[in-house]
Design a protein around this motif. Structure first.
Motif, PDB file in Angstrom:
ATOM      1  N   ILE A 365     -15.798  42.535 -13.087  1.00 58.42           N
ATOM      2  CA  ILE A 365     -15.064  43.039 -14.081  1.00 58.42           C
ATOM      3  C   ILE A 365     -13.642  42.045 -14.295  1.00 58.42           C
ATOM      4  N   VAL A 366     -13.086  41.672 -12.992  1.00 57.20           N
ATOM      5  CA  VAL A 366     -11.966  40.944 -13.230  1.00 57.20           C
ATOM      6  C   VAL A 366     -12.143  39.698 -13.969  1.00 57.20           C
ATOM      7  N   ALA A 367     -13.436  38.995 -13.495  1.00 62.20           N
ATOM      8  CA  ALA A 367     -13.805  37.808 -14.005  1.00 62.20           C
ATOM      9  C   ALA A 367     -13.886  37.877 -15.603  1.00 62.20           C
ATOM     10  N   LYS A 368     -14.665  39.119 -16.097  1.00 62.33           N
ATOM     11  CA  LYS A 368     -14.609  39.291 -17.588  1.00 62.33           C
ATOM     12  C   LYS A 368     -13.546  39.575 -18.319  1.00 62.33           C
ATOM     13  N   MET A 369     -12.586  40.000 -17.569  1.00 55.42           N
ATOM     14  CA  MET A 369     -11.142  40.436 -18.285  1.00 55.42           C
ATOM     15  C   MET A 369     -10.530  39.088 -18.530  1.00 55.42           C
ATOM     16  N   ASN A 370     -10.698  38.167 -17.531  1.00 60.54           N
ATOM     17  CA  ASN A 370     -10.155  36.711 -17.666  1.00 60.54           C
ATOM     18  C   ASN A 370     -11.124  35.930 -18.751  1.00 60.54           C
ATOM     19  N   GLY A 371     -12.144  36.183 -19.309  1.00 63.88           N
ATOM     20  CA  GLY A 371     -12.810  35.486 -20.072  1.00 63.88           C
ATOM     21  C   GLY A 371     -13.979  34.667 -19.433  1.00 63.88           C
ATOM     22  N   ARG A 372     -14.221  35.057 -18.336  1.00 62.42           N
ATOM     23  CA  ARG A 372     -15.337  34.347 -17.620  1.00 62.42           C
ATOM     24  C   ARG A 372     -16.743  35.008 -17.191  1.00 62.42           C
ATOM     25  N   ASP A 373     -17.755  34.313 -17.512  1.00 63.39           N
ATOM     26  CA  ASP A 373     -18.881  35.165 -17.080  1.00 63.39           C
ATOM     27  C   ASP A 373     -19.166  34.983 -15.483  1.00 63.39           C
ATOM     28  N   SER A 374     -18.633  33.894 -14.837  1.00 60.53           N
ATOM     29  CA  SER A 374     -18.842  33.567 -13.396  1.00 60.53           C
ATOM     30  C   SER A 374     -17.658  33.989 -12.556  1.00 60.53           C
ATOM     31  N   ILE A 375     -17.898  34.629 -11.336  1.00 61.44           N
ATOM     32  CA  ILE A 375     -16.931  34.913 -10.457  1.00 61.44           C
ATOM     33  C   ILE A 375     -16.348  33.841  -9.890  1.00 61.44           C
ATOM     34  N   CYS A 376     -15.263  33.729  -9.687  1.00 65.02           N
ATOM     35  CA  CYS A 376     -14.540  32.602  -9.062  1.00 65.02           C
ATOM     36  C   CYS A 376     -13.734  33.164  -7.874  1.00 65.02           C
ATOM     37  N   LYS A 377     -13.329  32.050  -7.093  1.00 62.14           N
ATOM     38  CA  LYS A 377     -12.503  32.594  -5.823  1.00 62.14           C
ATOM     39  C   LYS A 377     -11.284  33.299  -6.151  1.00 62.14           C
ATOM     40  N   ALA A 378     -10.703  33.116  -7.171  1.00 57.16           N
ATOM     41  CA  ALA A 378      -9.278  33.865  -7.375  1.00 57.16           C
ATOM     42  C   ALA A 378      -9.770  35.370  -7.664  1.00 57.16           C
ATOM     43  N   ASP A 379     -10.596  35.500  -8.294  1.00 60.15           N
ATOM     44  CA  ASP A 379     -11.344  36.931  -8.574  1.00 60.15           C
ATOM     45  C   ASP A 379     -11.504  37.699  -7.314  1.00 60.15           C
ATOM     46  N   ILE A 380     -12.076  36.997  -6.256  1.00 65.18           N
ATOM     47  CA  ILE A 380     -12.487  37.527  -4.961  1.00 65.18           C
ATOM     48  C   ILE A 380     -10.961  37.956  -4.384  1.00 65.18           C
ATOM     49  N   GLU A 381     -10.186  36.861  -4.269  1.00 66.74           N
ATOM     50  CA  GLU A 381      -8.842  36.991  -3.758  1.00 66.74           C
ATOM     51  C   GLU A 381      -7.966  38.268  -4.286  1.00 66.74           C
ATOM     52  N   GLU A 382      -8.158  38.306  -5.634  1.00 65.25           N
ATOM     53  CA  GLU A 382      -7.390  39.390  -6.474  1.00 65.25           C
ATOM     54  C   GLU A 382      -8.077  40.770  -5.922  1.00 65.25           C
ATOM     55  N   VAL A 383      -9.275  40.931  -5.935  1.00 65.77           N
ATOM     56  CA  VAL A 383      -9.920  42.343  -5.755  1.00 65.77           C
ATOM     57  C   VAL A 383      -9.642  42.673  -4.287  1.00 65.77           C
ATOM     58  N   THR A 384      -9.685  41.753  -3.204  1.00 64.17           N
ATOM     59  CA  THR A 384      -9.260  41.883  -1.819  1.00 64.17           C
ATOM     60  C   THR A 384      -8.012  42.217  -1.602  1.00 64.17           C
ATOM     61  N   SER A 385      -7.023  42.068  -2.327  1.00 65.86           N
ATOM     62  CA  SER A 385      -5.579  42.414  -2.345  1.00 65.86           C
ATOM     63  C   SER A 385      -5.485  43.711  -2.876  1.00 65.86           C
ATOM     64  N   LEU A 386      -6.635  44.355  -3.666  1.00 70.32           N
ATOM     65  CA  LEU A 386      -6.460  45.704  -4.448  1.00 70.32           C
ATOM     66  C   LEU A 386      -7.121  46.575  -3.330  1.00 70.32           C
ATOM     67  N   TYR A 387      -8.255  46.553  -2.672  1.00 72.41           N
ATOM     68  CA  TYR A 387      -8.832  47.139  -1.924  1.00 72.41           C
ATOM     69  C   TYR A 387      -8.990  46.959  -0.111  1.00 72.41           C
ATOM     70  N   LEU A 388      -8.753  48.099   0.589  1.00 73.67           N
ATOM     71  CA  LEU A 388      -8.609  48.112   1.789  1.00 73.67           C
ATOM     72  C   LEU A 388     -10.122  48.322   2.520  1.00 73.67           C
ATOM     73  N   ASP A 389     -10.402  47.741   3.371  1.00 75.17           N
ATOM     74  CA  ASP A 389     -11.574  47.684   4.299  1.00 75.17           C
ATOM     75  C   ASP A 389     -11.478  48.989   5.134  1.00 75.17           C
ATOM     76  N   ALA A 390     -12.495  49.380   5.707  1.00 74.81           N
ATOM     77  CA  ALA A 390     -12.598  50.501   6.506  1.00 74.81           C
ATOM     78  C   ALA A 390     -11.398  50.367   7.923  1.00 74.81           C
ATOM     79  N   LYS A 391     -11.719  48.897   8.641  1.00 71.55           N
ATOM     80  CA  LYS A 391     -11.042  48.753   9.825  1.00 71.55           C
ATOM     81  C   LYS A 391      -9.400  48.672   9.448  1.00 71.55           C
ATOM     82  N   SER A 392      -8.994  48.080   8.271  1.00 70.53           N
ATOM     83  CA  SER A 392      -7.448  48.074   7.802  1.00 70.53           C
ATOM     84  C   SER A 392      -6.922  49.469   7.602  1.00 70.53           C
TER      85      SER A 392
END
Length: 406
Positions: A365-392
């Motif tokens: 979804i972040v990739a599409k908001m940025n006008g891209r069809d393909s997920i890039c490293k920056a998209d993963i890093e952005e959502v990683t900063s938004l969501y906590l995993d169970a251990k954290s």
């Protein structure tokens, strides 16, 4: 000259809902050796566990698992649920598979023992065969006859319906009761469909579309079946796969006939009825004492572990995690580059495979908001900063426990 406007019509066929283990199609074993293929049927790795599960499937098919049960043991995110689904796929759709979660047991409406007993009985399948007097064939005519409404007013009601049925050997025209017309509507029967009508109860079953129409253009996927052999009016062996819970529910408040088609019609009604122990015992007697050795939900036998076949799952290595994430991306129709897959594999190692897989959808979804069809490293890093995993999340709760109500 004015340009002619032509628009493509999108198919109305529903897309299959993608679930957590949609990609699992079986255990991925070689035939007939039962040796696991490293990457097959949606599975990656877990070779020993898959081979052991394949032997369990063979024991079940050979009826050598009676009195035993299977326990899948291993850390979270190591494929235990996937193995269970793989076993179910190998056994086929006729063998009941009854998944349940803990929240179902802790209900405010139903006792825990009742929930467990329902699931036990839902997991026990029966194949019921009955020879019925039926009318079967391809529908060649379907004409409802109207009459003035008996209740007065301006409306009209169906007095009867004329239906034509054709087989390889002949044709018949039938005059049916209006209640059967309602059943035809419910089954969405149309001219060209192959159906059968149970003579005594009037129950209708749509078998499929006649294969004579297999070349016609149809937006919806159809199951095509051959023109029935023999006469239209015949004796037919009807096979129905049901569970003990189906029979319990159908008999709790029986309505209509007691034949298998009538019972199945009652099973479809989404009505919660009380199922007593007395009724269950009666159902057990009717099914030749199947279920008399049902496990009691009131306690666990002290020799339970001795009765279990235990299969252990292992933690995935980094390359296996990357392969699984790539499969999930393909199933969800997402384009992910190699750099992203490596990053997600690293996240899976640090947190969990589940968390890494769950980042795919928000990243797309972040990739599409940025006008891209393909997920890039920056998209993963952005959502990683938004969501906590169970251990954290657990670590944060522990560090800041004084801020929460105990």
């Amino acid at each position: 000259m004015e340009k002619v406007k032509i628009e493509e019509i999108q198919s109305t066929a529903k897309k299959q809902r993608i679930a957590t283990h949609t990609h699992i199609k079986g255990l991925g074993l070689e035939v007939p050796t039962g040796i696991p293929i490293p990457l097959a049927a949606g599975f990656v790795g877990q070779l020993e566990a898959r081979e052991a599960a394949g032997l369990v499937v063979d024991m079940i098919k050979q009826k050598k698992m009676a009195g035993k049960a299977l326990l899948l043991a291993g850390p979270p995110g190591t494929g235990k649920t996937a193995l269970a689904l793989g076993i179910s796929q190998e056994l086929g759709s006729k063998v009941p598979f009854c998944p349940m979660v803990g929240s179902e047991v802790y209900s405010s409406e139903v006792k825990k023992t009742e929930v467990l007993m329902e699931n036990f009985r839902r997991a026990i399948g029966l194949r019921i065969k009955e020879t019925k007097d039926v009318y079967e064939g391809e529908v060649t005519e379907l004409s409802p006859e109207e009459t003035e409404s008996l209740t007065g007013g301006y409306g009209k009601s169906i007095s009867h319906v004329i239906i034509g049925l054709k087989t390889v050997k002949g044709t018949k025209q039938l005059k049916l009761d209006p209640t059967i017309y309602d059943a035809l509507i419910k089954e969405k029967v149309a001219v060209g469909d192959v159906i059968y009508i149970e003579a005594n109860s009037g129950a209708v079953k749509r078998v499929g579309r006649s294969d004579a129409f297999a070349t016609e253009f149809d937006l919806e996927a159809e199951e095509y079946v051959p023109l029935p052999k023999g006469e239209v009016h015949k004796k037919k062996e009807i096979v129905q796969d049901v569970t003990l819970q189906d029979l319990d529910a159908a008999n709790a408040q029986p309505q209509g006939g007691q034949d298998i088609l009538s019972l199945m019609g009652q099973m479809m009604k989404p009505r919660k009825t009380e199922i007593t122990d007395k009724l269950r015992q009666e159902i057990n007697k009717r099914t030749n004492n199947i279920g008399t050795d049902m496990p009691s939900p009131h306690g666990v036998p002290i020799d339970l572990l001795d009765r279990l076949v235990i299969i252990r799952t292992q933690i995935y290595n980094p390359s296996e995690m990357i392969q699984i994430i790539a499969i999930r991306a393909q199933v969800e129709e997402l384009t992910v580059d190699e750099e992203c897959l490596v990053l997600l594999g690293d996240i899976g190692q640090r947190t969990s495979l589940r968390h890494a897989v769950q980042l795919l959808s928000p990243a797309s979804i972040v990739a599409k908001m940025n006008g891209r069809d393909s997920i890039c490293k920056a998209d993963i890093e952005e959502v990683t900063s938004l969501y906590l995993d169970a251990k954290s999340s657990a670590k944060l709760l522990h560090e800041q426990q004084e801020k929460y109500i105990s």
